[in-house]
Design a protein around this motif. Sequence first.
Motif, PDB file in Angstrom:
ATOM      1  N   GLU A 200      -8.494 -17.906   0.649  1.00 21.87           N
ATOM      2  CA  GLU A 200      -9.049 -17.126   1.050  1.00 21.87           C
ATOM      3  C   GLU A 200      -8.915 -15.764   0.945  1.00 21.87           C
ATOM      4  OE1 GLU A 200     -11.370 -19.771   4.271  1.00 21.87           O
ATOM      5  OE2 GLU A 200      -9.764 -18.946   5.024  1.00 21.87           O
ATOM      6  N   ALA A 201      -7.447 -15.302   0.735  1.00 22.31           N
ATOM      7  CA  ALA A 201      -6.432 -14.090   0.343  1.00 22.31           C
ATOM      8  C   ALA A 201      -6.600 -13.392  -1.012  1.00 22.31           C
ATOM      9  CB  ALA A 201      -5.360 -14.263   0.807  1.00 22.31           C
ATOM     10  N   VAL A 202      -6.759 -14.740  -1.876  1.00 19.24           N
ATOM     11  CA  VAL A 202      -7.148 -14.718  -3.367  1.00 19.24           C
ATOM     12  C   VAL A 202      -7.890 -14.270  -3.468  1.00 19.24           C
ATOM     13  CG1 VAL A 202      -6.591 -15.538  -5.452  1.00 19.24           C
ATOM     14  CG2 VAL A 202      -4.580 -16.106  -4.071  1.00 19.24           C
ATOM     15  N   ARG A 203      -9.091 -14.750  -3.071  1.00 15.85           N
ATOM     16  CA  ARG A 203     -10.096 -14.816  -2.939  1.00 15.85           C
ATOM     17  C   ARG A 203     -11.015 -12.866  -2.942  1.00 15.85           C
ATOM     18  NH1 ARG A 203     -15.847 -18.131  -3.551  1.00 15.85           N
ATOM     19  NH2 ARG A 203     -17.475 -16.382  -3.683  1.00 15.85           N
ATOM     20  N   ALA A 204     -10.334 -13.095  -2.036  1.00 18.37           N
ATOM     21  CA  ALA A 204     -10.463 -11.871  -1.460  1.00 18.37           C
ATOM     22  C   ALA A 204      -9.960 -10.423  -2.316  1.00 18.37           C
ATOM     23  CB  ALA A 204      -9.980 -11.707   0.384  1.00 18.37           C
ATOM     24  N   LYS A 205      -8.263 -10.644  -2.142  1.00 19.31           N
ATOM     25  CA  LYS A 205      -8.337  -9.773  -3.011  1.00 19.31           C
ATOM     26  C   LYS A 205      -8.541  -9.678  -4.716  1.00 19.31           C
ATOM     27  CE  LYS A 205      -2.811  -8.637  -5.021  1.00 19.31           C
ATOM     28  NZ  LYS A 205      -3.646  -9.589  -6.268  1.00 19.31           N
ATOM     29  N   THR A 206      -9.043 -10.766  -5.584  1.00 28.43           N
ATOM     30  CA  THR A 206      -9.178 -10.523  -6.961  1.00 28.43           C
ATOM     31  C   THR A 206     -10.923  -9.883  -6.478  1.00 28.43           C
ATOM     32  OG1 THR A 206      -8.415 -12.847  -7.273  1.00 28.43           O
ATOM     33  CG2 THR A 206     -10.206 -12.089  -8.697  1.00 28.43           C
ATOM     34  N   ASN A 207     -11.867 -10.077  -5.592  1.00 30.54           N
ATOM     35  CA  ASN A 207     -13.309  -9.658  -5.845  1.00 30.54           C
ATOM     36  C   ASN A 207     -13.011  -7.999  -5.176  1.00 30.54           C
ATOM     37  OD1 ASN A 207     -15.062 -11.398  -5.740  1.00 30.54           O
ATOM     38  ND2 ASN A 207     -14.480 -12.404  -4.294  1.00 30.54           N
ATOM     39  N   THR A 208     -11.974  -8.316  -4.453  1.00 31.75           N
ATOM     40  CA  THR A 208     -11.356  -6.409  -4.137  1.00 31.75           C
ATOM     41  C   THR A 208     -11.451  -5.850  -5.185  1.00 31.75           C
ATOM     42  OG1 THR A 208     -11.237  -6.897  -1.417  1.00 31.75           O
ATOM     43  CG2 THR A 208     -10.261  -4.654  -2.976  1.00 31.75           C
ATOM     44  N   GLU A 209     -10.759  -6.148  -6.197  1.00 30.25           N
ATOM     45  CA  GLU A 209      -9.493  -5.615  -6.986  1.00 30.25           C
ATOM     46  C   GLU A 209     -10.562  -5.335  -7.900  1.00 30.25           C
ATOM     47  OE1 GLU A 209      -5.465  -7.395  -6.750  1.00 30.25           O
ATOM     48  OE2 GLU A 209      -6.310  -8.493  -7.552  1.00 30.25           O
ATOM     49  N   ARG A 210     -11.209  -6.226  -8.350  1.00 33.10           N
ATOM     50  CA  ARG A 210     -12.680  -6.196 -10.015  1.00 33.10           C
ATOM     51  C   ARG A 210     -13.403  -4.837  -8.843  1.00 33.10           C
ATOM     52  NH1 ARG A 210     -12.970 -12.210 -10.933  1.00 33.10           N
ATOM     53  NH2 ARG A 210     -10.668 -12.303 -12.498  1.00 33.10           N
ATOM     54  N   PHE A 211     -14.186  -5.655  -7.773  1.00 27.22           N
ATOM     55  CA  PHE A 211     -14.664  -4.293  -7.555  1.00 27.22           C
ATOM     56  C   PHE A 211     -15.157  -2.484  -7.735  1.00 27.22           C
ATOM     57  CE2 PHE A 211     -16.692  -1.667  -4.110  1.00 27.22           C
ATOM     58  CZ  PHE A 211     -18.356  -2.209  -4.304  1.00 27.22           C
ATOM     59  N   LEU A 212     -12.916  -2.461  -7.092  1.00 28.50           N
ATOM     60  CA  LEU A 212     -13.008  -1.697  -7.023  1.00 28.50           C
ATOM     61  C   LEU A 212     -13.124  -0.453  -8.340  1.00 28.50           C
ATOM     62  CD1 LEU A 212     -12.276  -1.329  -3.918  1.00 28.50           C
ATOM     63  CD2 LEU A 212     -10.046   0.139  -4.368  1.00 28.50           C
ATOM     64  N   ALA A 213     -12.199  -1.628  -9.888  1.00 29.00           N
ATOM     65  CA  ALA A 213     -12.276  -1.128 -11.005  1.00 29.00           C
ATOM     66  C   ALA A 213     -13.143  -0.593 -10.984  1.00 29.00           C
ATOM     67  CB  ALA A 213     -11.335  -2.363 -11.558  1.00 29.00           C
ATOM     68  N   TYR A 214     -14.409  -1.307 -11.027  1.00 30.26           N
ATOM     69  CA  TYR A 214     -15.997  -1.355 -11.489  1.00 30.26           C
ATOM     70  C   TYR A 214     -16.460   0.524 -10.491  1.00 30.26           C
ATOM     71  CZ  TYR A 214     -21.209  -1.150 -10.648  1.00 30.26           C
ATOM     72  OH  TYR A 214     -22.063  -0.402 -10.652  1.00 30.26           O
ATOM     73  N   VAL A 215     -15.854   0.511  -9.622  1.00 27.89           N
ATOM     74  CA  VAL A 215     -16.184   1.437  -9.040  1.00 27.89           C
ATOM     75  C   VAL A 215     -15.981   2.753  -9.417  1.00 27.89           C
ATOM     76  CG1 VAL A 215     -16.372   2.870  -6.853  1.00 27.89           C
ATOM     77  CG2 VAL A 215     -16.651   0.390  -6.773  1.00 27.89           C
ATOM     78  N   LYS A 216     -14.486   3.144  -9.923  1.00 29.89           N
ATOM     79  CA  LYS A 216     -13.774   3.504 -11.262  1.00 29.89           C
ATOM     80  C   LYS A 216     -14.112   4.427 -12.199  1.00 29.89           C
ATOM     81  CE  LYS A 216      -9.391   2.687  -9.239  1.00 29.89           C
ATOM     82  NZ  LYS A 216      -8.126   2.142  -8.699  1.00 29.89           N
ATOM     83  N   ALA A 217     -14.338   2.949 -12.394  1.00 26.50           N
ATOM     84  CA  ALA A 217     -14.537   3.290 -13.995  1.00 26.50           C
ATOM     85  C   ALA A 217     -15.909   3.250 -14.276  1.00 26.50           C
ATOM     86  CB  ALA A 217     -15.040   1.939 -14.699  1.00 26.50           C
ATOM     87  N   SER A 218     -17.586   3.410 -13.318  1.00 31.15           N
ATOM     88  CA  SER A 218     -18.227   4.338 -13.062  1.00 31.15           C
ATOM     89  C   SER A 218     -18.154   5.861 -12.333  1.00 31.15           C
ATOM     90  CB  SER A 218     -18.855   3.340 -11.862  1.00 31.15           C
ATOM     91  OG  SER A 218     -19.300   1.709 -12.421  1.00 31.15           O
ATOM     92  N   LEU A 219     -17.204   6.073 -11.942  1.00 31.46           N
ATOM     93  CA  LEU A 219     -17.135   7.536 -10.987  1.00 31.46           C
ATOM     94  C   LEU A 219     -16.707   8.329 -12.574  1.00 31.46           C
ATOM     95  CD1 LEU A 219     -15.547   7.272  -7.762  1.00 31.46           C
ATOM     96  CD2 LEU A 219     -18.194   7.282  -8.739  1.00 31.46           C
ATOM     97  N   ILE A 220     -15.950   7.719 -13.060  1.00 31.08           N
ATOM     98  CA  ILE A 220     -15.468   8.604 -14.196  1.00 31.08           C
ATOM     99  C   ILE A 220     -16.085   8.884 -15.154  1.00 31.08           C
ATOM    100  CG2 ILE A 220     -13.958   8.772 -16.489  1.00 31.08           C
ATOM    101  CD1 ILE A 220     -12.106   6.279 -14.650  1.00 31.08           C
ATOM    102  N   LYS A 221     -17.440   8.297 -15.313  1.00 27.46           N
ATOM    103  CA  LYS A 221     -18.835   8.149 -16.358  1.00 27.46           C
ATOM    104  C   LYS A 221     -19.496   9.261 -15.924  1.00 27.46           C
ATOM    105  CE  LYS A 221     -18.933   3.114 -17.797  1.00 27.46           C
ATOM    106  NZ  LYS A 221     -20.639   2.519 -17.397  1.00 27.46           N
TER     107      LYS A 221
END
Length: 131
Positions: free
Chosen positions: A110-131
Amino acid sequence: MILSVDNWKGKGVYLVRAEQYLRAMTTSFEKGDWDACVGNAIHAAISAQDAFCISVKNQRYKGTDHREAAEFFKNVLNTEDHKKAVQRLFDLIQIKTDAEYGDKSFTEKEAVRAKTNTERFLAYVKASLIK
């Protein structure tokens, strides 16, 4: 309830907070502290969600219901990447109550799943904020 905020000031505060929770998540994961990992993952995503909404709409959700906040995030954009991010956020919000108040401990899986979701979510947010 929607709160209008100063774009750069608000976005920066929430993005810094998201990064802090992300580091705490990673440290907890490395130590095998699965509950702390999941809790920090959720809070990292919530803070990143606020940074995103402030950046795109100059607003963030200010109520107490995180599902409503996720709905607010969902309605900001309608792209395929955003839909994937929305699903990750909802997956995290769904376990928030158990992470903070539940009477069971989280597993490594469960921790792996939460960690993976969060890492991917933050990557999306940061990439979107750079645009």
